[in-house]
Design a protein around this motif. Structure first.
Motif, PDB file in Angstrom:
ATOM      1  N   ARG A  55       0.838  -1.207   0.000  1.00 43.53           N
ATOM      2  CA  ARG A  55       0.000   0.000   0.000  1.00 43.53           C
ATOM      3  C   ARG A  55       0.868   1.250   0.000  1.00 43.53           C
ATOM      4  O   ARG A  55       0.547   2.237  -0.648  1.00 43.53           O
ATOM      5  N   GLN A  56       1.983   1.204   0.730  1.00 38.05           N
ATOM      6  CA  GLN A  56       2.864   2.376   0.762  1.00 38.05           C
ATOM      7  C   GLN A  56       3.477   2.639  -0.602  1.00 38.05           C
ATOM      8  O   GLN A  56       3.623   3.782  -1.024  1.00 38.05           O
ATOM      9  N   VAL A  57       3.842   1.591  -1.307  1.00 39.22           N
ATOM     10  CA  VAL A  57       4.484   1.773  -2.604  1.00 39.22           C
ATOM     11  C   VAL A  57       3.456   2.175  -3.673  1.00 39.22           C
ATOM     12  O   VAL A  57       3.738   3.002  -4.534  1.00 39.22           O
ATOM     13  N   PHE A  58       2.248   1.621  -3.587  1.00 29.86           N
ATOM     14  CA  PHE A  58       1.173   1.989  -4.519  1.00 29.86           C
ATOM     15  C   PHE A  58       0.560   3.357  -4.174  1.00 29.86           C
ATOM     16  O   PHE A  58      -0.266   3.856  -4.919  1.00 29.86           O
ATOM     17  N   LYS A  59       0.914   3.902  -2.993  1.00 27.73           N
ATOM     18  CA  LYS A  59       0.320   5.145  -2.499  1.00 27.73           C
ATOM     19  C   LYS A  59      -1.204   5.007  -2.428  1.00 27.73           C
ATOM     20  O   LYS A  59      -1.954   5.759  -3.053  1.00 27.73           O
ATOM     21  N   THR A  60      -1.650   4.030  -1.681  1.00 31.83           N
ATOM     22  CA  THR A  60      -3.092   3.805  -1.578  1.00 31.83           C
ATOM     23  C   THR A  60      -3.492   3.326  -0.189  1.00 31.83           C
ATOM     24  O   THR A  60      -2.679   2.745   0.537  1.00 31.83           O
ATOM     25  N   LYS A  61      -4.745   3.583   0.138  1.00 25.77           N
ATOM     26  CA  LYS A  61      -5.321   3.040   1.368  1.00 25.77           C
ATOM     27  C   LYS A  61      -6.191   1.835   1.045  1.00 25.77           C
ATOM     28  O   LYS A  61      -6.822   1.266   1.940  1.00 25.77           O
ATOM     29  N   ASN A  62      -6.269   1.451  -0.223  1.00 24.15           N
ATOM     30  CA  ASN A  62      -7.146   0.336  -0.627  1.00 24.15           C
ATOM     31  C   ASN A  62      -6.929  -0.885   0.248  1.00 24.15           C
ATOM     32  O   ASN A  62      -5.817  -1.411   0.332  1.00 24.15           O
ATOM     33  N   ARG A  63      -8.035  -1.360   0.849  1.00 21.53           N
ATOM     34  CA  ARG A  63      -7.941  -2.563   1.664  1.00 21.53           C
ATOM     35  C   ARG A  63      -7.526  -3.741   0.788  1.00 21.53           C
ATOM     36  O   ARG A  63      -6.676  -4.535   1.139  1.00 21.53           O
ATOM     37  N   PHE A  64      -8.154  -3.823  -0.399  1.00 22.13           N
ATOM     38  CA  PHE A  64      -7.816  -4.936  -1.292  1.00 22.13           C
ATOM     39  C   PHE A  64      -6.533  -4.623  -2.056  1.00 22.13           C
ATOM     40  O   PHE A  64      -6.551  -4.011  -3.127  1.00 22.13           O
ATOM     41  N   THR A  65      -5.402  -5.006  -1.479  1.00 19.08           N
ATOM     42  CA  THR A  65      -4.089  -4.817  -2.100  1.00 19.08           C
ATOM     43  C   THR A  65      -3.319  -6.098  -1.829  1.00 19.08           C
ATOM     44  O   THR A  65      -2.974  -6.373  -0.678  1.00 19.08           O
ATOM     45  N   ILE A  66      -3.105  -6.901  -2.858  1.00 20.51           N
ATOM     46  CA  ILE A  66      -2.471  -8.210  -2.655  1.00 20.51           C
ATOM     47  C   ILE A  66      -1.521  -8.551  -3.796  1.00 20.51           C
ATOM     48  O   ILE A  66      -1.653  -8.013  -4.891  1.00 20.51           O
ATOM     49  N   PRO A  67      -0.553  -9.434  -3.547  1.00 18.22           N
ATOM     50  CA  PRO A  67       0.265  -9.934  -4.651  1.00 18.22           C
ATOM     51  C   PRO A  67      -0.384 -11.186  -5.244  1.00 18.22           C
ATOM     52  O   PRO A  67      -0.523 -12.198  -4.571  1.00 18.22           O
ATOM     53  N   VAL A  68      -0.808 -11.094  -6.504  1.00 13.60           N
ATOM     54  CA  VAL A  68      -1.399 -12.246  -7.187  1.00 13.60           C
ATOM     55  C   VAL A  68      -0.267 -13.212  -7.557  1.00 13.60           C
ATOM     56  O   VAL A  68       0.833 -12.786  -7.934  1.00 13.60           O
ATOM     57  N   SER A  69      -0.535 -14.520  -7.431  1.00 14.79           N
ATOM     58  CA  SER A  69       0.466 -15.535  -7.778  1.00 14.79           C
ATOM     59  C   SER A  69       0.592 -15.613  -9.292  1.00 14.79           C
ATOM     60  O   SER A  69      -0.352 -16.007  -9.976  1.00 14.79           O
ATOM     61  N   GLY A  70       1.749 -15.227  -9.784  1.00 11.90           N
ATOM     62  CA  GLY A  70       1.962 -15.211 -11.231  1.00 11.90           C
ATOM     63  C   GLY A  70       2.704 -13.945 -11.622  1.00 11.90           C
ATOM     64  O   GLY A  70       2.849 -13.027 -10.815  1.00 11.90           O
ATOM     65  N   THR A  71       3.194 -13.881 -12.841  1.00  8.79           N
ATOM     66  CA  THR A  71       3.947 -12.698 -13.278  1.00  8.79           C
ATOM     67  C   THR A  71       2.995 -11.551 -13.614  1.00  8.79           C
ATOM     68  O   THR A  71       1.778 -11.679 -13.460  1.00  8.79           O
ATOM     69  N   GLY A  72       3.545 -10.454 -14.074  1.00 11.55           N
ATOM     70  CA  GLY A  72       2.750  -9.255 -14.374  1.00 11.55           C
ATOM     71  C   GLY A  72       1.510  -9.531 -15.210  1.00 11.55           C
ATOM     72  O   GLY A  72       0.437  -8.965 -14.959  1.00 11.55           O
ATOM     73  N   SER A  73       1.631 -10.412 -16.166  1.00 14.80           N
ATOM     74  CA  SER A  73       0.474 -10.704 -17.033  1.00 14.80           C
ATOM     75  C   SER A  73      -0.684 -11.307 -16.242  1.00 14.80           C
ATOM     76  O   SER A  73      -1.844 -11.145 -16.620  1.00 14.80           O
ATOM     77  N   SER A  74      -0.384 -12.003 -15.145  1.00 14.39           N
ATOM     78  CA  SER A  74      -1.474 -12.571 -14.344  1.00 14.39           C
ATOM     79  C   SER A  74      -2.248 -11.451 -13.652  1.00 14.39           C
ATOM     80  O   SER A  74      -3.455 -11.557 -13.445  1.00 14.39           O
ATOM     81  N   GLY A  75      -1.564 -10.369 -13.303  1.00 14.29           N
ATOM     82  CA  GLY A  75      -2.254  -9.215 -12.723  1.00 14.29           C
ATOM     83  C   GLY A  75      -3.144  -8.551 -13.768  1.00 14.29           C
ATOM     84  O   GLY A  75      -4.270  -8.127 -13.473  1.00 14.29           O
ATOM     85  N   MET A  76      -2.636  -8.467 -14.990  1.00 10.33           N
ATOM     86  CA  MET A  76      -3.428  -7.904 -16.085  1.00 10.33           C
ATOM     87  C   MET A  76      -4.710  -8.715 -16.268  1.00 10.33           C
ATOM     88  O   MET A  76      -5.818  -8.191 -16.311  1.00 10.33           O
ATOM     89  N   GLU A  77      -4.539 -10.028 -16.335  1.00  7.63           N
ATOM     90  CA  GLU A  77      -5.683 -10.914 -16.550  1.00  7.63           C
ATOM     91  C   GLU A  77      -6.638 -10.854 -15.348  1.00  7.63           C
ATOM     92  O   GLU A  77      -7.851 -10.860 -15.512  1.00  7.63           O
ATOM     93  N   THR A  78      -6.068 -10.783 -14.136  1.00 10.03           N
ATOM     94  CA  THR A  78      -6.889 -10.695 -12.923  1.00 10.03           C
ATOM     95  C   THR A  78      -7.805  -9.481 -12.977  1.00 10.03           C
ATOM     96  O   THR A  78      -9.013  -9.584 -12.753  1.00 10.03           O
TER      97      THR A  78
END
Ligand SMILES: *Cc1c(COP(=O)(O)O)cnc(C)c1O
Length: 392
Positions: A55-78
């Motif tokens: 959250r500190q690096v994203f500059k956000t208070k968003n509760r939903f902030t998680i590392p998705v299992s997979g490379t960057g493309s998995s975040g895109m698809e998520t």
């Protein structure tokens, strides 16, 4: 004895391509820490800490902030498969390879794709986004903040206002930008943002940090249909990262150790100091290649500081330059993608790789190789120009 090969002993490389970047030894050490279970109370604590650092690096208070299992493309698809449903109108801005990839995923999710095409090597003008939104009921606008295929930085604030004025969600790809230049999730009112660990976060590839605004979470909760991907269904994965701690899939424990340590390294340096370091090394590199008669693809003001798309000129042999850098200097840079194959070198200065030593070695090596290819260069001029950039 069976053939068990020799010990694994890859060469030491200076990673100055489009990713992965070099990894801090502290991160590698964290990965070698003993495993604990993915529901061990001690691991749950590590998960919470990692989310807090993210959250500190994203500059956000968003509760939903998680590392998705997979490379960057998995975040895109998520982000795409959780926030859109069949038939939704979705705008994707395309001015490079990663915009194209998002458009492909939107179509695979059977949404109605509206492409905003921009010139490759240039940012997308906000007016083009506005035009695409007019008279339509668009659910989501997707855009790449740092287009790694062309080295272009996309300004975000005006586009964010336009998107929200039209009642749509804003999805931003920050795979290459996060940890290298400002990414202001809350300030820019971004609804969904994903990144990757192996670019400016300088951890190995394997996780994709993702953050959703409350607005995005409501859209997820109100879906009429199930998320088509079981693995990337954030309504289920969120129950593991949230209070419920319901098993979904086994967390990649060692990668989470790595991310936690990489984020600590970043925040110890300080985000502002880190961004300034990326800018300084970028300016020196641009000055140095300029002295060798080489320019960058994007115009000034639209350039990334962590990925320099250097136009190949003067009859230089693209493949030979890259292969000599690798074999003689153990230095990796990237070639061009798509229409820029053979036309640009992609020189990454990401995270741990963004150092003065790397910039100066690259320039000295490039000067030598170009000169041996018969290209007229003034000896020492690249280092001189870069050094001048460092001394202002
Ligand atoms: C690298 C990159 C991706 C994809 O990440 P992978 O880790 O290769 O899956 C997506 N978007 C951008 C802008 C990237 O630079």
């Amino acid at each position: 004895m069976a053939n068990v090969l020799s010990d694994l002993n890859p060469p030491r490389r200076i990673l100055m391509g489009p990713g992965p970047s070099n990894v801090n030894p502290r991160v590698l050490k964290a990965m070698a820490t003993p495993l604990i279970g993915h529901l061990d109370p001690e691991f749950l604590k590590i998960m919470n800490e990692t989310q807090d650092l993210l959250r500190q690096v994203f500059k956000t208070k968003n509760r939903f902030t998680i590392p998705v299992s997979g490379t960057g493309s998995s975040g895109m698809e998520t982000c795409l498969c959780n926030l859109i449903e069949e038939g939704d109108e979705v705008v994707v801005c395309v001015n490079g390879v990663f915009g194209m990839r998002m458009a492909d995923i939107v179509e695979r999710n059977r949404a109605s794709l509206i492409k905003v095409e921009g010139e490759w090597g240039r940012a997308i003008p906000a007016e083009k986004v506005e035009e695409a939104l007019k008279g339509r009921k668009v659910k989501l606008v997707a855009i790449v903040h740092a287009e790694t295929s062309t080295g272009v930085l996309q300004p975000m604030e005006q586009i964010s206002r336009i998107v929200h004025d039209h009642g749509a969600l804003l999805l931003v790809d920050s795979v290459t930008s996060l940890g290298g230049c400002p990414v202001e999730v809350d300030e820019w009112d971004i609804d969904a943002c994903y990144s990757g660990t192996q670019k400016c976060l300088s951890a190995p590839p394997g996780l994709s940090p993702v953050t959703f605004s409350d607005r995005a979470m409501k859209v997820l909760e109100k879906r009429k249909t199930k998320v088509p991907s079981w693995y990337l269904d954030m309504s289920m994965v969120g129950k593991y990262w949230g209070k419920e701690r319901v098993y979904h899939h086994t967390a990649p424990i060692s990668m989470i150790y790595a991310l936690r340590e990489a984020l600590r390294v970043i925040l110890e340096e300080g985000l502002e100091a880190r961004f300034a370091r990326h800018q300084l090394n970028h300016r020196a590199l641009v000055a140095g290649v300029g002295a060798l008669g080489l320019g960058l693809l994007p115009p000034e003001g639209e350039r990334l500081c962590m990925l320099n798309a250097v136009k190949i000129a003067g009859g230089a042999d693209d493949a030979a330059v890259r292969s000599r850098l690798l074999s003689e200097f153990s230095m990796e840079i990237g070639g061009g993608l798509g229409e820029f194959k053979g036309k640009v070198w992609r020189v990454g200065l990401m995270g741990e790789s963004s150092t003065r030593a790397n910039v100066l070695l690259f320039l000295a090596a490039l000067e030598q190789i170009l000169s041996e290819q018969g290209i007229k260069v003034k000896k020492g001029s690249a280092i001189e120009a870069a050094s001048a950039a460092y001394s202002v």
